[in-house]
Design an enzyme around this catalytic site. Structure first.
Site, short mmCIF file in Angstrom:
data_model
loop_
_atom_site.label_atom_id
_atom_site.label_comp_id
_atom_site.label_asym_id
_atom_site.label_seq_id
_atom_site.Cartn_x
_atom_site.Cartn_y
_atom_site.Cartn_z
N GLY A 106 0.80 -1.22 0.00
CA GLY A 106 0.00 0.00 0.00
C GLY A 106 0.83 1.26 0.00
N CYS A 133 -10.32 -16.20 14.26
CA CYS A 133 -10.56 -14.81 13.84
C CYS A 133 -10.28 -14.74 12.34
CB CYS A 133 -9.72 -13.83 14.65
SG CYS A 133 -7.93 -14.07 14.50
N ASP A 152 10.48 -7.45 -1.21
CA ASP A 152 9.15 -7.98 -0.89
C ASP A 152 9.14 -9.47 -1.23
OD1 ASP A 152 6.26 -8.55 -0.82
OD2 ASP A 152 6.03 -6.38 -0.79
N ASN A 189 -5.18 -7.39 -2.25
CA ASN A 189 -4.22 -6.28 -2.30
C ASN A 189 -4.70 -5.14 -3.20
OD1 ASN A 189 -1.51 -8.67 -2.62
ND2 ASN A 189 -2.47 -7.90 -0.75
N LEU A 190 -5.53 -5.46 -4.18
CA LEU A 190 -5.75 -4.55 -5.30
C LEU A 190 -6.53 -3.30 -4.93
CD1 LEU A 190 -6.47 -7.15 -8.12
CD2 LEU A 190 -4.29 -6.22 -7.35
N CYS A 194 -3.67 -4.22 9.38
CA CYS A 194 -4.63 -3.65 8.43
C CYS A 194 -5.60 -4.72 7.95
CB CYS A 194 -3.89 -3.04 7.25
SG CYS A 194 -3.13 -1.44 7.62
N ARG A 226 -5.79 -1.20 -2.76
CA ARG A 226 -4.90 -0.12 -2.32
C ARG A 226 -3.50 -0.21 -2.92
NH1 ARG A 226 -5.36 -4.22 0.74
NH2 ARG A 226 -3.62 -5.15 1.84
N ASP A 243 4.48 -3.15 7.18
CA ASP A 243 3.20 -3.09 7.88
C ASP A 243 3.23 -3.80 9.22
OD1 ASP A 243 3.36 -5.71 7.08
OD2 ASP A 243 1.44 -5.75 6.02
N ASN A 244 4.42 -3.96 9.80
CA ASN A 244 4.51 -4.64 11.08
C ASN A 244 5.67 -4.08 11.89
OD1 ASN A 244 7.02 -6.62 10.74
ND2 ASN A 244 5.86 -6.64 8.82
#
Length: 378
Positions: A41, A336, A62, A70-71, A188, A73, A130-131
């Site tokens: 993102g 979850c 990555d 994913n698409l 996210c 964002r 993102d972590n």
């Protein structure tokens, strides 16, 4: 000064007429080497604008594949790229944006073992992770290598951006000395994010990177910009260097890269030790254990999107007050979205005296992928 071809002069003409950029600044951009950690993102808009601006070499770290989720964002990637490595999809898109740009890819997870070798080949780093383990890893590696770290983070409708350069100001640890408990801040994937928000923050990261390369304006060193999307409001906080910072302080105690997942308190659950159960094993057990209780601890809005037949819904935030609704001697499997909240739910249940409790590894997402594809993924 790096020479520009006739085609490049035309391509960058709107830069060349800017007093603060000009031919000298564009030449600096062409010589620059910028590393994107993450082609998601944040890395998507940052990468697109850096390529369009003429940054000569863009590196991308990555290890993931492009997924349909994913698409919404991650605008580097399209539907045709689903299932392919993000590094390959990103390389093709950036080269299409600007064939004068060299794209170097690292299709691997950034770790303490490889971070210094990868990062030292670049002038500055854009943190699109993102972590928390990766954020601390990037920060510490940048401090050790004396590289600027253009930081960004997003959650739901909000975001933040700064530049951490320990040679001129504070580092990430000066702001966040300790990571939050792993169950306190949802990812996210669990908390959601409005797709345009990482576009805004990633674009700001690209702007800061260009400013650092060209030497124009005032970079966000010692400043943290907070963006609130619902109010369309930007706020700025002043940051100060912590003299006691364990990495960039006067007497650093962290002089080499450490085990960051352990530092952040994640990755400590062991599959197969009675804590977690795989989706396929749960399917087999449900077939011959009709009394096994599958406890869904997601939010009701998530259960409306997808659910596993027969699961009982009690959101994690309500679980401590609703323990009396559960049979005391039941065999329970919590679940979850991806498994983080269900591990926390298991801790609550075990602490309350429930003895036979496991968590579904990978959550309902794993159930959809491995057991029942009629359950929608989100």
């Amino acid at each position: 000064m790096t020479s520009l071809s006739h085609e490049e002069l035309l391509r960058y003409s709107r830069h060349l007429t800017l007093p603060d950029v000009g031919l000298a600044g564009q030449s600096k951009l062409k010589r620059a080497r910028v590393l994107l950690v993450g082609a998601g993102g944040l890395g998507s808009p940052a990468g697109l604008y850096l390529a369009a601006a003429g940054v000569g070499t863009i590196g991308i770290v990555d290890f993931d594949l492009v997924d349909r989720s994913n698409l919404q964002r991650q605008i580097l990637h399209g539907t045709s790229a689903i299932g392919t490595p993000k590094t390959e999809s990103a390389r093709a898109r950036l080269r299409d944006i600007n064939p004068h740009v060299t794209v170097e890819t690292f299709a691997e997870r950034l770790t303490s073992a490889n971070a210094l070798d990868i990062l030292r080949g670049f002038d500055l780093i854009i943190d699109g992770s993102d972590n928390f383990p990766t954020r601390y890893l990037i920060n510490d590696a940048c401090v050790l290598l004396r590289r600027p770290n253009v930081y960004g983070a997003v959650f739901r409708f909000d975001g933040q951006v700064s530049v951490f350069d320990a040679t001129r100001g504070p580092c990430y640890r000066c702001l966040y000395a300790e990571p939050p408990p792993p169950d306190l801040v949802p990812s996210c994937a669990e908390g959601g994010v409005l797709g345009v928000v990482p576009g805004i923050i990633g674009s700001l990261q690209a702007l800061e990177a260009i400013k650092l390369i060209v030497g124009l304006g005032e970079p966000l060193i010692g400043r943290l910009v907070l963006f609130e999307g619902r109010r369309m409001q930007f706020r700025e906080l002043a940051l100060e260097k912590d003299p006691e910072c364990p990495v960039c302080g006067a007497h650093p105690s962290v002089t080499e890269l450490i085990a960051y997942e352990a530092f952040c308190g994640v990755g400590n659950q062991e599959s197969g030790n009675g804590v977690e159960i795989s989706a396929r094993d749960l399917q087999r057990e449900r077939a011959h254990k009709p009394n096994l209780l599958l406890l869904d601890v997601r939010e009701p809005r998530e259960a409306e999107i997808a659910h596993i037949d027969g699961a009982r819904l009690i959101p994690l935030r309500e679980l401590p007050e609703r323990l009396a609704e559960l049979p005391g001697h039941a065999e329970i499997v919590t679940h979850c979205h991806h498994g983080q909240r269900s591990l926390r739910a298991r801790e609550i249940l075990v602490g309350a005296g429930f003895h036979n409790v496991r968590s579904l590894a990978g959550g309902i997402d794993a159930w959809s992928r491995e057991v029942d594809q009629d359950v929608p993924r989100y």
